[in-house]
Every structure is written in structure tokens, then in C-alpha cells.
Design a protein around this motif. Structure first.
Motif, PDB file in Angstrom:
ATOM      1  N   SER A 130      45.805 -57.598 -12.717  1.00 26.87           N
ATOM      2  CA  SER A 130      44.505 -56.953 -12.550  1.00 26.87           C
ATOM      3  C   SER A 130      43.902 -57.221 -11.185  1.00 26.87           C
ATOM      4  N   ASN A 239      48.662 -49.287 -16.228  1.00 32.68           N
ATOM      5  CA  ASN A 239      47.509 -49.180 -15.336  1.00 32.68           C
ATOM      6  C   ASN A 239      46.511 -48.197 -15.941  1.00 32.68           C
ATOM      7  N   ASP A 240      46.479 -46.975 -15.456  1.00 32.31           N
ATOM      8  CA  ASP A 240      45.497 -46.019 -15.964  1.00 32.31           C
ATOM      9  C   ASP A 240      45.856 -45.467 -17.336  1.00 32.31           C
ATOM     10  N   PRO A 242      47.614 -47.161 -20.177  1.00 36.68           N
ATOM     11  CA  PRO A 242      48.267 -48.352 -20.727  1.00 36.68           C
ATOM     12  C   PRO A 242      48.894 -48.108 -22.095  1.00 36.68           C
ATOM     13  N   ASP A 296      38.515 -52.506 -16.825  1.00 30.57           N
ATOM     14  CA  ASP A 296      39.267 -52.049 -15.662  1.00 30.57           C
ATOM     15  C   ASP A 296      40.433 -52.980 -15.349  1.00 30.57           C
ATOM     16  N   SER A 298      44.492 -54.062 -15.215  1.00 23.27           N
ATOM     17  CA  SER A 298      45.707 -53.357 -14.797  1.00 23.27           C
ATOM     18  C   SER A 298      46.890 -54.302 -14.902  1.00 23.27           C
ATOM     19  N   LEU A 351      54.268 -51.841 -11.560  1.00 27.50           N
ATOM     20  CA  LEU A 351      52.865 -51.486 -11.773  1.00 27.50           C
ATOM     21  C   LEU A 351      51.980 -52.012 -10.646  1.00 27.50           C
ATOM     22  N   ARG A 355      49.637 -49.558  -8.444  1.00 29.69           N
ATOM     23  CA  ARG A 355      48.197 -49.756  -8.249  1.00 29.69           C
ATOM     24  C   ARG A 355      47.853 -49.809  -6.764  1.00 29.69           C
TER      25      ARG A 355
END
Length: 367
Positions: A130, A239-240, A242, A296, A298, A351, A355
């Protein structure tokens, strides 16, 4: 990156009380990472916060950190156009200290709370896990709950208080907690991991002691309603968009899943997958994804729930950098869902690059 192996820096140790947990996680990753894809360098951070190049987690677990000077002490050059590590004494580093991605395996404060992530963002480097916001919200139990409430996720009742307010008006706060939460209740430092500083209070005397203990660890304290239910955990990866794993169940040997119950050989066990009706599993997976997006997060997270006898679900918390040994709940959940440990490491590195590349699309000025 297509013409050479990806250079990964495995970063571990740190100043928090989860230092040894970090070493164990890093050792498992170091052993399992795919050497056909990745060249791995290691940086160990001691409990004083000094960074040392080339130390192996397995050696540190057995022998501890060496004396200063025995290994190159390094620092990250925060230059977005040329990020790299340099040795403070001028010693040369492999590949001039340059790398493709940092894989942080730092649990707790100064590793999982957004502070490290801010440093990496300033240097403009790819990293696993994250970002600043997801990490800081995931660490702060009070702000985490605010993000969950904004998405209307089901939580236990809770009260947040500041250490200074409690010590200035202890009787008022005790009375307020008794009126709003009652007994038994859980008292937690807002910003700490692995159940450190957490107590279960059954009466006023225990509540006062629990508040004092939590205040030793953080300026902000969260007091939560006790939920009678099974302790269920779900792993999230992505990420966006999941994905959520099958759920697992914690069977703690103690009254609650304390630090000792997590990391000592006292009989706690895991049941994967958790025996639950399919509709409950579906709900848990949906809520886990929603919790992940709410803060938020990730890369990776583990989301913890309670499930009552009536199959009601209560969201407890999210952990954005959970324990990552081969026997930790997060990788075991993905193994049961179909992703083996080594492949899970691959996914997290991919990932991290995804990101980073997504962030490069955003303008930060009008020039």
C-alpha cells in the motif's frame, strides 16, 4: 526490465515491536522468491533505525545485528531522477546501489504506517504494498473505522480518546466508556500492530489498567465493544480491482488473539477454509474487498471479521502488511485459494510496478 532480471531490494527489521516478525517474514520471502525472475539484495534495519546493506534475515534471527561498521550502513538517495542507495562510508554497492523495486516487509510503526511509503514516494521508486494513505489509514484504528463507516460497513461500537484527555479527566472517560461500551471491552492503542498493548477489560479496575497500558504505546486509544463470535480472516490481493481469498478461522488458545497467541507455541490454530455457509463466505469476500478499497489499500491486505452464531458479520480491522511467513494466515489463505507462496510474491511485485506505472500517468503540475 525485459533484458535483465528484476532487481528487488528486500527491506526488513525496523524499530517497531514487530521487528522479529519482520525478520521471519523476510526470511520466508528470501527463500521462496523466484530467482529466475529476480535478483535480490537485502537491507536490514536495526531497532535504532539504521539501515545496513547485505544482511540476511536468517543470520539476524540467530545472531542479531552486527556492530556498526561490519556491514555497510546505507541511505536512500531521494532523487526522483536517479534514486539509489549509497553507503555512508563510501563503500561501493552492487549495481551502484540501483534497483527496480523495493519490497518492504516492515510490520508496525515506521514501516507499515505510511512513513516509509512517504520516503519511497519522494524518491519516486516502485514498491510493493500500500501507499501512504492506505498504509496510514490501515494503521490508525480510529481513522480506519471512520473510512469503514463512510462505506456503511458493519462495525462494533467504539470510543476514541486521546491520552492527554484521559489523564486530565480519567473519571469522566471511564464513565463514558461504561455508558457507551460496557463490559467486557477491548482497549487498544490506535496505531500499533500484532495485538501489542491490547487488553480485554472485564470491570472498572481492569479498564483503568488497560487504558494506562494503551497510553504507553500511543497518544490515541480506541475502546471497542466485545463481539461474541468466530474470528474470521480474509486475504485481499490486487490494486483497483482486488480479489478476495477463501476465509480462514482463528482458534485462539487464549481469551483473545493476543501477541503471545499469534507468535508463541501455545496451541492457537488456523482452520482454512473456515467452515461457513456459502452465502456468508460471499458476504465476507465482498466486505473484504470493500474494506480494502475504503482505505485505498493496494497490493495486499488481510481483513479481520467476527461472525456470530446467527451468521451476522462484524468487520474488525484491516492489516495492510500482514505477517508473511509461509505459515502466516495471509499466504496460507491464498494457497488454499489456488496461489502458492512463490507465485504470491510474483503477484505482489507485479502489482507494485502496476501501481507505480499508474501513478506516473498523473500530472503534479501545470507545466
Amino acid at each position: 526490465m525485459e533484458n535483465h532480471k528484476i532487481r528487488v531490494i528486500l527491506l526488513f527489521g525496523g524499530r517497531s515491536g514487530e521487528h522479529e516478525v519482520s525478520l521471519n517474514s523476510a526470511q520466508s520471502i528470501f527463500k521462496a522468491i523466484d530467482r529466475s525472475r529476480f535478483d535480490v539484495e537485502t537491507i536490514g534495519i536495526n531497532k535504532q533505525g539504521q539501515w545496513f546493506w547485505g544482511l540476511l534475515p536468517q543470520t539476524l534471527l540467530k545472531e542479531g545485528f552486527p556492530e556498526t561498521g561490519e556491514a555497510p550502513q546505507v541511505t536512500l538517495v531521494v532523487d526522483p531522477s536517479n534514486p539509489r542507495f549509497i553507503a555512508l562510508d563510501g563503500r561501493p554497492l552492487p549495481n551502484d546501489g540501483k534497483f527496480d523495486l523495493i519490497f518492504p516487509v516492515l510490520h508496525g510503526p515506521y514501516g507499515e504506517d505510511g512513513t516509509l511509503q512517504g520516503l519511497l514516494e519522494m524518491a519516486n521508486v516502485p514498491y510493493a504494498g500500500s501507499g501512504v494513505l492506505g498504509s496510514s489509514l490501515g494503521m490508525d484504528k480510529d481513522r480506519m473505522k471512520a473510512a469503514f463507516l463512510d462505506k456503511k460497513l458493519p462495525l462494533a461500537r467504539f470510543v476514541t480518546l486521546l491520552r492527554s484527555d484521559y489523564f486530565n479527566h480519567p473519571d469522566n472517560w471511564v464513565a463514558d466508556i461504561e455508558a457507551k461500551i460496557g463490559y467486557p471491552c477491548f482497549v487498544k492503542p490506535a496505531n500499533l500492530g500484532s495485538s501489542v498493548g491490547i487488553s480485554k477489560a472485564h470491570d472498572r479496575s481492569e479498564l483503568i489498567q488497560a487504558l494506562k497500558l494503551a497510553a504507553d504505546y500511543d497518544r490515541k486509544i480506541v475502546v471497542e465493544e466485545n463481539i461474541v463470535g468466530r474470528e474470521i480472516e480474509v486475504a485481499v490481493l490486487g490494486n483497483d480491482q482486488p480479489k478476495a481469498s477463501l476465509p480462514g478461522e482463528i482458534l485462539p488458545a487464549e481469551e483473545f488473539y493476543s501477541y503471545e497467541a499469534k507468535y508463541s507455541d501455545i496451541g492457537s490454530s488456523l482452520k482454512i477454509p473456515a467452515p461457513l455457509p456459502q452465502f456468508v463466505i460471499d458476504q465476507l469476500q465482498k466486505m473484504a474487498r470493500e474494506a480494502f478499497l475504503a482505505v485505498d489499500a493496494s497490493g495486499l491486505s488481510r481483513v479481520d471479521f467476527f461472525v456470530t452464531e446467527k451468521n451476522e458479520i462484524v468487520l474488525n480491522e484491516i492489516n495492510t502488511l500482514p505477517g508473511f511467513t509461509e505459515i502466516s494466515m495471509y499466504p496460507k489463505l491464498w494457497e488454499a485459494t489456488g496461489i502458492p507462496y512463490s507465485k504470491l510474491i510474483d503477484h505482489l511485485i507485479d502489482l507494485g510496478f502496476e501501481r507505480y506505472q499508474e501513478k506516473q500517468k498523473s500530472r503534479i503540475s501545470r507545466d
